[in-house]
Scaffold this motif. Structure first.
Motif, PDB file in Angstrom:
ATOM      1  N   ARG A   1       0.838  -1.211   0.000  1.00 22.88           N
ATOM      2  CA  ARG A   1       0.000   0.000   0.000  1.00 22.88           C
ATOM      3  C   ARG A   1       0.871   1.259   0.000  1.00 22.88           C
ATOM      4  N   LYS A   2       0.270   2.348  -0.447  1.00 21.56           N
ATOM      5  CA  LYS A   2       1.011   3.612  -0.524  1.00 21.56           C
ATOM      6  C   LYS A   2       1.476   4.095   0.845  1.00 21.56           C
ATOM      7  N   ASP A   3       0.766   3.707   1.917  1.00 22.26           N
ATOM      8  CA  ASP A   3       1.177   4.141   3.257  1.00 22.26           C
ATOM      9  C   ASP A   3       2.200   3.198   3.890  1.00 22.26           C
ATOM     10  N   GLU A   4       2.745   2.267   3.076  1.00 20.43           N
ATOM     11  CA  GLU A   4       3.713   1.293   3.599  1.00 20.43           C
ATOM     12  C   GLU A   4       5.119   1.513   3.042  1.00 20.43           C
TER      13      GLU A   4
ATOM     14  N   GLU B   1       7.588   3.138   4.305  1.00 19.42           N
ATOM     15  CA  GLU B   1       8.603   2.947   5.353  1.00 19.42           C
ATOM     16  C   GLU B   1       8.808   1.473   5.668  1.00 19.42           C
ATOM     17  N   THR B   2       7.827   0.663   5.363  1.00 21.89           N
ATOM     18  CA  THR B   2       7.952  -0.783   5.576  1.00 21.89           C
ATOM     19  C   THR B   2       8.758  -1.429   4.456  1.00 21.89           C
TER      20      THR B   2
END
Length: 282
Positions: A146-149, A151-152
């Motif tokens: 996902r776009k919010d990942e 940093e992962t």
């Protein structure tokens, strides 16, 4: 008027002729074709120049000169012309990569002025498949990142690149270009991973170059602590399923010939060798 044989930097008006050359070998040319289809031939948008080689007034060979130097459908005469142009302009690329035969000849001609290379990988099998394997079940936990990942996924991407290429992608510009590329893949739904219960990446891969005819899986990586546990083949099968369903009818990759475990995994998933690439790393 064009002479019998000549080379020149292509212009946006040459787009159709360039696409026709790229279309002759859609699997081998997927990287350059994907860039040209997205950006055209304007150097600012393309991220480099496209050199063309003409025979009897007809465009027959190309060479992409950007962060990589990539010969495309390059005849021996074209390779010599591209080497002459590359010598005159000086080395601006971080690698030479392409089909093994023309790339080897290009490097032979350039090595006296551009060498030494940091590493030469003379034989990297090019593998393709157009179907799902019969006996490998896709890992149901491999999914789109996902776009919010970001940093992962970024630490895993950096670890893979450093392990594969031998230098960190964060060197030089602090990783701005590399991070932008990963963000582009994530944003376009072409980055895939399986995470453990702590949210750490166990397996990851990306669909890099993509055209309507062929796409290329890259960046395949299993976290060191999870290696040897059978994650790679089901993970690859999962990415392959996404690729065939959503991206292109033919899926390719190229792999270092010395990476026996990876080659075995890809064969298990149904990939077969159809040629070889070569990479010269600076």
């Amino acid at each position: 008027m064009l002479t019998h044989t000549t080379s020149r930097v292509l212009q946006p008006s040459d787009l159709d002729a360039a696409l026709a050359v790229l279309d002759r070998e859609p699997v081998a040319n997927a990287f350059v074709a994907s860039r040209v289809q997205a950006a055209g031939l304007d150097p600012w948008r393309l991220g480099g120049e496209m050199w063309g080689w003409y025979e009897d007034g007809r465009l027959t060979s190309l060479c992409y000169a950007g962060a990589n130097l990539v010969p495309v459908c390059a005849t021996p005469q074209a390779v010599r012309a591209f080497a002459d142009r590359a010598r005159r302009t000086g080395r601006r690329c971080s690698s030479i990569v392409g089909p093994a035969g023309p790339t080897a000849e290009l490097w032979r001609l350039l090595e006296p002025s551009w060498g030494p290379a940091r590493e030469v990988r003379a034989h990297q099998p090019l593998m393709v498949t157009d179907r799902m394997p019969d006996d490998i079940r896709p890992d149901p936990y491999v999914r789109r990142v996902r776009k919010d990942e970001m940093e992962t996924i970024m630490p895993a991407c950096v670890a893979m690149f450093t392990e594969e290429v031998g230098v960190s992608p964060l060197a030089g510009d602090g990783g701005l270009i590399y991070q932008a590329r990963i963000a582009e893949l994530v944003g376009s739904g072409r980055s895939f991973a399986r995470l453990d219960e702590h949210g750490k990446v166990m397996f990851k891969a990306e669909i890099g170059a993509a055209t309507p005819k062929a796409c290329q899986i890259q960046g395949v990586w299993v976290a060191p602590e999870y290696r040897g546990q059978g994650l790679a083949a089901p993970g690859m099968a999962a990415v392959l399923r996404y690729a065939l369903a959503d991206v292109a009818p033919v899926v390719s990759l190229y792999v270092n010939d010395f990476n026996t475990p990876a080659r075995r995994t890809y064969r298990r998933v149904g990939f077969r060798e159809v040629g070889a690439f070569m990479s010269v790393l600076f």
